[in-house]
Design a protein around this motif. Structure first.
Motif, mmCIF file in Angstrom:
data_model
loop_
_atom_site.group_PDB
_atom_site.id
_atom_site.type_symbol
_atom_site.label_atom_id
_atom_site.label_comp_id
_atom_site.label_asym_id
_atom_site.label_seq_id
_atom_site.Cartn_x
_atom_site.Cartn_y
_atom_site.Cartn_z
ATOM 1 N N ASP A 185 6.643 -9.112 3.554
ATOM 2 C CA ASP A 185 7.118 -9.268 2.315
ATOM 3 C C ASP A 185 6.511 -8.437 1.043
ATOM 4 O O ASP A 185 7.323 -8.035 0.171
ATOM 5 C CB ASP A 185 7.169 -10.559 1.969
ATOM 6 C CG ASP A 185 8.415 -11.113 0.996
ATOM 7 O OD1 ASP A 185 9.303 -10.552 0.983
ATOM 8 O OD2 ASP A 185 7.593 -11.785 -0.112
ATOM 9 N N SER A 186 5.278 -8.117 1.111
ATOM 10 C CA SER A 186 4.915 -7.342 0.226
ATOM 11 C C SER A 186 5.304 -5.685 0.177
ATOM 12 O O SER A 186 4.935 -4.970 -0.832
ATOM 13 C CB SER A 186 3.247 -7.348 0.263
ATOM 14 O OG SER A 186 2.839 -6.752 1.493
ATOM 15 N N PHE A 187 5.773 -5.391 1.340
ATOM 16 C CA PHE A 187 5.987 -3.902 1.618
ATOM 17 C C PHE A 187 7.301 -3.579 0.527
ATOM 18 O O PHE A 187 8.043 -4.393 0.194
ATOM 19 C CB PHE A 187 6.574 -3.513 2.857
ATOM 20 C CG PHE A 187 5.415 -3.793 3.846
ATOM 21 C CD1 PHE A 187 4.127 -3.729 3.478
ATOM 22 C CD2 PHE A 187 5.703 -3.679 5.170
ATOM 23 C CE1 PHE A 187 3.147 -3.862 4.444
ATOM 24 C CE2 PHE A 187 4.918 -3.534 6.206
ATOM 25 C CZ PHE A 187 3.476 -3.884 5.850
ATOM 26 N N GLN A 188 7.173 -2.126 -0.332
ATOM 27 C CA GLN A 188 8.053 -2.066 -1.209
ATOM 28 C C GLN A 188 9.016 -1.187 -0.867
ATOM 29 O O GLN A 188 9.308 0.306 -1.152
ATOM 30 C CB GLN A 188 7.055 -1.203 -2.219
ATOM 31 C CG GLN A 188 6.033 -2.088 -2.834
ATOM 32 C CD GLN A 188 5.146 -1.215 -3.621
ATOM 33 O OE1 GLN A 188 5.094 -0.302 -3.982
ATOM 34 N NE2 GLN A 188 3.798 -1.977 -4.074
ATOM 35 N N GLY A 189 10.054 -1.586 0.293
ATOM 36 C CA GLY A 189 11.000 -1.008 0.569
ATOM 37 C C GLY A 189 11.530 -1.089 1.913
ATOM 38 O O GLY A 189 11.007 -2.193 2.612
ATOM 39 N N PRO A 190 12.534 -0.393 2.477
ATOM 40 C CA PRO A 190 12.906 -0.635 3.784
ATOM 41 C C PRO A 190 12.154 -0.134 5.017
ATOM 42 O O PRO A 190 11.365 0.743 4.855
ATOM 43 C CB PRO A 190 14.479 0.248 3.794
ATOM 44 C CG PRO A 190 13.977 1.316 2.787
ATOM 45 C CD PRO A 190 13.100 0.661 1.968
#
Length: 245
Positions: A236-241
């Motif tokens: 959920d912390s990843f910043q994109g697709p």
């Protein structure tokens, strides 16, 4: 090779592993139509029609051999048990590898996508990756895929950018888990920070590349809810697709 001779079992020793220098002097793989392969107990020639029917328009290859890691779910642990030298990365020159690709493209002009299936692509020296990107862009120019990325092994983002400029369009990284306990069980020598930082670096290259693919091992019997939550919170912390596998 092992042989049975009557009641005696002859066990030959392991062969010396090839160095990068030796690999660079080997002939390219033989793709002539004199080659036969086994397909459902039938011998078939390696011609254009059979290649297309089984492999499509992709070509799969390896540049580097060897891996220093002992992840508990991977067969590399057995290779290292057989020969500790397997931990050392060995690969031919960038010129040799690009030459191999040209050799195959000259025979199969329908190939439109290259898959470089190394276990740890970014453990190759930066100067060799940079030289590969330069040669590949000039002499091959097809989109390609690098699925063997270990968190934290991309030492210089500029090297990644050179690959994207050369045609890198798909990437895949092994995450496996966001739980510290599970990563230790899997003998993964990485940290959640390295995972997150590398994931976001790859994601930042979208849309020049497709959303990166991340390997995950889920539904592990010993994991508790808090372990699963750690993994989900990290994703959920990843910043994109991205694409979870």
């Amino acid at each position: 090779f092992w042989f049975r001779k009557g009641k005696e079992v002859i066990k030959n020793p392991y062969r010396e592993l090839c160095s990068g220098e030796v690999l660079s002097q080997m002939p390219f793989q033989d793709f002539s139509e004199d080659i036969f392969y086994v397909d459902h107990r039938t011998l078939r020639r390696l011609n254009k029609e059979n290649y297309l029917s089984k492999q499509g328009t992709n070509y799969m290859s390896l540049w580097s051999l060897g891996c220093p890691f002992r992840c508990s779910f991977c067969g590399n642990e057995k290779f290292l048990e057989n020969d500790k030298k397997y931990a050392r990365l060995r690969y031919p020159t960038p010129e040799f590898f690009v030459g191999e690709l040209k050799h195959v493209l000259n025979k199969y002009d329908f190939i439109g996508f290259i898959e470089i299936l190394d276990d740890n692509f970014f453990l190759i020296k930066d100067e060799d990756i940079s030289r590969f990107a330069e040669l590949y862009k000039k002499e091959i120019g097809l989109p390609f895929y690098v699925p063997g990325i270990f968190p934290g092994t991309i030492r210089d983002e500029d090297i990644l950018d050179q690959l994207v400029d050369a045609g890198l369009r798909r990437v895949r990284m092994g995450i496996q888990s966001g739980s510290k306990k599970t990563l230790e069980f899997f003998v993964r020598p990485t940290s959640k920070k390295k995972i997150v930082d590398t994931a976001n670096m790859l994601i930042s290259k979208v849309p020049k590349i497709s959303p990166p693919e991340f390997d995950l091992i889920m539904d592990i019997p010993f994991e508790k809810e808090e372990d699963k939550k750690e993994t989900m919170d990290m994703l959920d912390s990843f910043q994109g697709p991205f694409i979870p596998l």
